[in-house]
Design a protein around this motif. Structure first.
Motif: not given
Length: 462
Positions: A107, A110, A252
């Motif tokens: 996360v 990203c 993701f």
């Protein structure tokens, strides 16, 4: 036992009892869930916002009205309380995905990858990325990414040009807001889908998908076009480094598709409605993800994952009290209103609305947006309208069209109303008044997108 742990225990009992009722069909467990819900709500004294307290007050007044006017008040109140418990369960189940997401290196990678893209690619990547993350993190994506934006958007990064820094702030925050607002449209696990499908049992997600995904594409393209036209476009720095790889975002996306596939598989294998399958799939996916993160601790990481869930649930669910009350009370009120309204008394209104046919879908969308500007939460408006409009049987206004238009109105309300939580979060990070973000920053986008969406609902081929 601490008060926080007691509240979480009651909330888990609501969740488990409601899930058992939804899967097996046991009224006993529905009653257990409702009793636990009442005890949970009574423990929230002093914890609720004015909006949540106001909705509970209105719910109390309407309960008294139901006892007075309904021919079968016990059944009506029992079913309405079951709706409250359903939405409380929905919040708990979807919140579970935040546990592995908040500690995920993927996360964070990203987020950095999206923010460091060149200006020409930043809007589509940040907008689509925040929509994808919004499916899992919900409103938490705004806190996560807005904080990253403010840290990265320094005066040094803008080469000392304050106007460039301000322009970047505006463009990135709007991309974040619009992308987050699309999450309820593109996600089959979103709250919008749950509200609509639970109120329209004759409609499936596949019937909604062409309308809502087409509208989401229009909103995305309109936002991108307005961002490009309004600019500005400062010359790139000669020393600018090559943009980072988007591979983390692709990874993701694969993870997200796996979670969605799990939900659809449960719906198919167990023959469940999609919202119910989401209530089972989200916690299951969260536990698998947590176990994967802890796989080196032995036994596939499962014992460590269960221990982490038990330890962190009070931290995770305590801040969700207001969300649970607002969402659940809106579902409760919507069910009571539908049960108390005599559609025969609406015959004069039906005569007028019948002349407009499918244009009523546009009016419903605009009503959700308009009422949000004066503080009426979209969940309240959508819940009421999705329960009432199908009963009018307006010619040309099909249930999928009703549900889709209300979901799109909800998304536009999140992008425009200065009274929504999403707008208040961005205002806190930027120091810019919410009214300025909603009306000045986003005004051209709204003027562009609303006519396009109206045309989509009136002349859609579906």
């Amino acid at each position: 036992m601490s008060k926080a742990r007691l509240r979480v225990s009651l909330l888990l009992l609501v969740t488990l009892a409601t899930l058992f009722h939804l899967v097996v069909g046991s009224l006993f467990w529905q009653a257990v869930g409702i009793v636990a819900l009442v005890l949970y709500l009574s423990s929230l004294a002093g914890q609720l916002t004015r909006m949540a307290k106001g909705l509970l007050l209105v719910a109390g007044v309407l309960t008294l009205l139901a006892l007075w006017r309904s021919p079968n008040p016990a059944q009506l109140l029992f079913d309405a309380s079951g709706r409250f418990a359903f939405f409380a369960t929905f919040v708990v189940a979807l919140s579970m995905l935040r546990l592995p997401a908040y500690r995920s290196r993927l996360v964070r990678r990203c987020g950095q990858s999206m923010l460091l893209q060149p200006p020409s690619r930043r809007y589509p990547i940040l907008s689509s990325g925040s929509a994808l993350f919004g499916i899992i993190l919900n409103i938490g994506v705004l806190n996560l990414f807005a904080g990253m934006i403010e840290k990265s958007n320094t005066l040094d990064a803008a080469q000392g040009r304050a106007w460039v820094r301000e322009a970047r702030q505006r463009r990135m925050m709007l991309a974040l807001l619009r992308g987050f607002s699309l999450a309820p449209l593109i996600s089959p696990m979103g709250i919008g889908v749950a509200v609509v499908l639970s109120s329209l049992p004759q409609v499936t997600w596949l019937e909604l998908a062409p309308y809502i995904l087409g509208a989401a594409a229009l909103i995305f393209l309109a936002g991108w076009a307005v961002d490009f036209v309004t600019g500005p476009h400062p010359p790139a720095s000669k020393a600018q480094l090559a943009p980072p790889s988007l591979r983390p975002l692709g990874q993701f996306s694969v993870l997200l598709m796996g979670i969605v596939a799990l939900v659809f598989s449960l719906a198919w294998l167990l023959e469940l409605r999609l919202p119910i399958a989401a209530l089972l799939g989200a916690p299951t996916a969260a536990l698998i993800w947590l176990a994967w993160q802890r796989r080196r601790l032995g036994y596939g990481g499962l014992p460590a994952a269960v221990s982490a869930v038990n330890r962190q649930l009070p931290w995770l669910l305590s801040p969700s009290a207001n969300e649970i009350v607002v969402l659940g009370a809106a579902g409760y009120l919507g069910h009571l209103c539908v049960g108390l309204v005599d559609t025969q008394q609406l015959a004069p209104l039906l005569t007028v609305l019948n002349q407009w046919g499918a244009f009523n879908a546009v009016l419903a969308m605009l009503m959700v947006v308009g009422l949000a500007q004066v503080g009426v939460n979209p969940i309240v408006t959508v819940t009421l309208l999705v329960g009432l409009l199908p009963q009018l049987a307006i010619e040309g206004l099909t249930p999928p069209l009703i549900g889709s238009s209300l979901m799109v109105g909800w998304a536009l309300a999140l992008m425009s109303s200065p009274m929504t939580a999403s707008m208040l979060i961005l205002s806190r990070f930027t120091g810019v008044p919410a009214t300025r973000i909603g009306y000045r920053w986003n005004g051209r986008f709204l003027v562009t997108s609303i006519p396009l969406l109206a045309a989509w609902f009136l002349w859609s081929p579906f």
